[in-house]
Design an enzyme around this catalytic site. Structure first.
Site, PDB file in Angstrom:
ATOM      1  N   ASP A   7       0.726  -1.242  -0.328  1.00 25.87           N
ATOM      2  CA  ASP A   7      -0.246   0.107  -0.118  1.00 25.87           C
ATOM      3  C   ASP A   7       1.078   0.966   0.139  1.00 25.87           C
ATOM      4  O   ASP A   7       1.997   1.325   0.391  1.00 25.87           O
ATOM      5  CB  ASP A   7      -0.962   0.040   1.428  1.00 25.87           C
ATOM      6  CG  ASP A   7      -1.893   1.387   1.243  1.00 25.87           C
ATOM      7  OD1 ASP A   7      -2.272   1.484   0.502  1.00 25.87           O
ATOM      8  OD2 ASP A   7      -2.074   1.475   2.507  1.00 25.87           O
ATOM      9  N   GLU A   9      -0.593   5.102   0.387  1.00 20.69           N
ATOM     10  CA  GLU A   9      -0.474   5.897   1.637  1.00 20.69           C
ATOM     11  C   GLU A   9      -0.363   5.675   3.327  1.00 20.69           C
ATOM     12  O   GLU A   9      -1.403   4.794   3.213  1.00 20.69           O
ATOM     13  CB  GLU A   9      -1.779   6.379   1.586  1.00 20.69           C
ATOM     14  CG  GLU A   9      -1.746   7.305  -0.049  1.00 20.69           C
ATOM     15  CD  GLU A   9      -3.451   8.746  -0.214  1.00 20.69           C
ATOM     16  OE1 GLU A   9      -4.019   9.140   0.690  1.00 20.69           O
ATOM     17  OE2 GLU A   9      -3.998   7.954  -1.276  1.00 20.69           O
ATOM     18  N   ARG A  46     -16.571  11.881  -0.466  1.00 25.60           N
ATOM     19  CA  ARG A  46     -15.285  13.448  -0.679  1.00 25.60           C
ATOM     20  C   ARG A  46     -16.178  14.011  -1.011  1.00 25.60           C
ATOM     21  O   ARG A  46     -15.912  15.108  -1.518  1.00 25.60           O
ATOM     22  CB  ARG A  46     -13.871  12.571  -1.133  1.00 25.60           C
ATOM     23  CG  ARG A  46     -13.531  11.988   0.844  1.00 25.60           C
ATOM     24  CD  ARG A  46     -12.591  10.560   0.248  1.00 25.60           C
ATOM     25  NE  ARG A  46     -11.482  10.303   1.337  1.00 25.60           N
ATOM     26  CZ  ARG A  46     -10.764   8.911   1.224  1.00 25.60           C
ATOM     27  NH1 ARG A  46     -10.793   8.326   0.178  1.00 25.60           N
ATOM     28  NH2 ARG A  46      -9.929   9.281   2.578  1.00 25.60           N
ATOM     29  N   ASP A  91      -5.286   2.664  -3.333  1.00 19.29           N
ATOM     30  CA  ASP A  91      -6.422   2.816  -4.176  1.00 19.29           C
ATOM     31  C   ASP A  91      -6.622   4.671  -4.216  1.00 19.29           C
ATOM     32  O   ASP A  91      -7.836   4.828  -4.747  1.00 19.29           O
ATOM     33  CB  ASP A  91      -7.778   2.640  -3.328  1.00 19.29           C
ATOM     34  CG  ASP A  91      -7.807   1.730  -3.460  1.00 19.29           C
ATOM     35  OD1 ASP A  91      -7.517   0.921  -4.335  1.00 19.29           O
ATOM     36  OD2 ASP A  91      -8.470   0.711  -1.744  1.00 19.29           O
ATOM     37  N   LYS A 133      -6.431  -4.354  -4.936  1.00 19.06           N
ATOM     38  CA  LYS A 133      -5.579  -5.134  -4.689  1.00 19.06           C
ATOM     39  C   LYS A 133      -5.966  -6.523  -4.533  1.00 19.06           C
ATOM     40  O   LYS A 133      -4.700  -6.891  -4.321  1.00 19.06           O
ATOM     41  CB  LYS A 133      -5.335  -4.449  -2.422  1.00 19.06           C
ATOM     42  CG  LYS A 133      -5.452  -2.740  -3.040  1.00 19.06           C
ATOM     43  CD  LYS A 133      -5.431  -2.198  -1.775  1.00 19.06           C
ATOM     44  CE  LYS A 133      -5.306  -0.912  -1.491  1.00 19.06           C
ATOM     45  NZ  LYS A 133      -4.404  -0.274  -0.605  1.00 19.06           N
TER      46      LYS A 133
END
Length: 199
Positions: A7, A9, A46, A91, A133
């Site tokens: 991953d 972040e 968001r 993502d 993923k």
């Protein structure tokens, strides 16, 4: 033959949305996949907040330009890439990630893309593939690779559990507590040693 899937972040760079939350003064945008397991739901929420505040891609990219990799991340990644094939699976979106990948030495990144209007409004997003993923890890396995996977959030757990070996890195107390069988690390040197031991 091993391939290490990481991953991005929270593992190699700060969480983009948390940094943008600070810059924009919108505390709601601190919510990430550490808090909300459903990524599609999170992203739609968001985008609603961005629209409400009249914010678009330009403002987010201005924040991203100031973000540096986490301390020690570049050195960790360089060392790992010297001993193994490494693929970053995120993502996040191409429009966010490009400057961060430059700072990390241009590793290979598989991610998603944003739909952006001419005025810079982010109107939507396109996921590369469903369950990206997990699907990516399974695809590598289908062509003869053993995968070693690591991440910090809910949306990393499927790829971690589908891999020959999986780790948590700088995850939340809740995720660590809920997954006591997974080794969890906080420092790059210990994390690197654990991966190397599996190669």
């Amino acid at each position: 033959m091993n391939i290490v899937c990481l991953d991005v972040e929270g593992v190699l760079v700060p969480e983009i949305w948390i940094e943008f939350s600070k810059e924009s003064g919108i505390p709601e945008l601190k919510r990430t996949t550490r808090d909300e397991p459903d990524y599609i739901k999170l992203m739609n929420w968001r985008l609603g907040i961005l629209k409400e505040h009249g914010l678009g891609l330009k403002q987010i990219q201005e924040t991203i330009a100031k973000i540096q990799p986490l301390e020690g991340a570049r050195e960790f990644l360089d060392e790992l890439r010297s001993v193994a094939q490494v693929i970053l699976i995120s993502d996040t979106f191409e429009q966010f990630a490009a400057p961060l990948m430059e700072k990390l030495g241009r590793p290979t990144l598989l991610c998603n893309t944003l739909d952006v209007a001419e005025d810079g409004e982010i109107t939507g997003f396109r996921m590369r593939i469903e369950d990206s993923k997990l699907s990516t890890v399974k695809a590598f396995q289908s062509i003869g690779y053993d995968t070693i996977a690591a991440g910090d959030s809910y949306n990393d757990l499927d790829m971690i559990r589908a891999s020959r070996v999986g780790f948590l890195f700088r995850s939340t107390p809740k995720i660590i507590e809920d997954n006591p069988d997974l080794q969890a690390f906080e420092e790059y040197d210990e994390f690197l040693a654990a991966i190397k031991a599996q190669l």
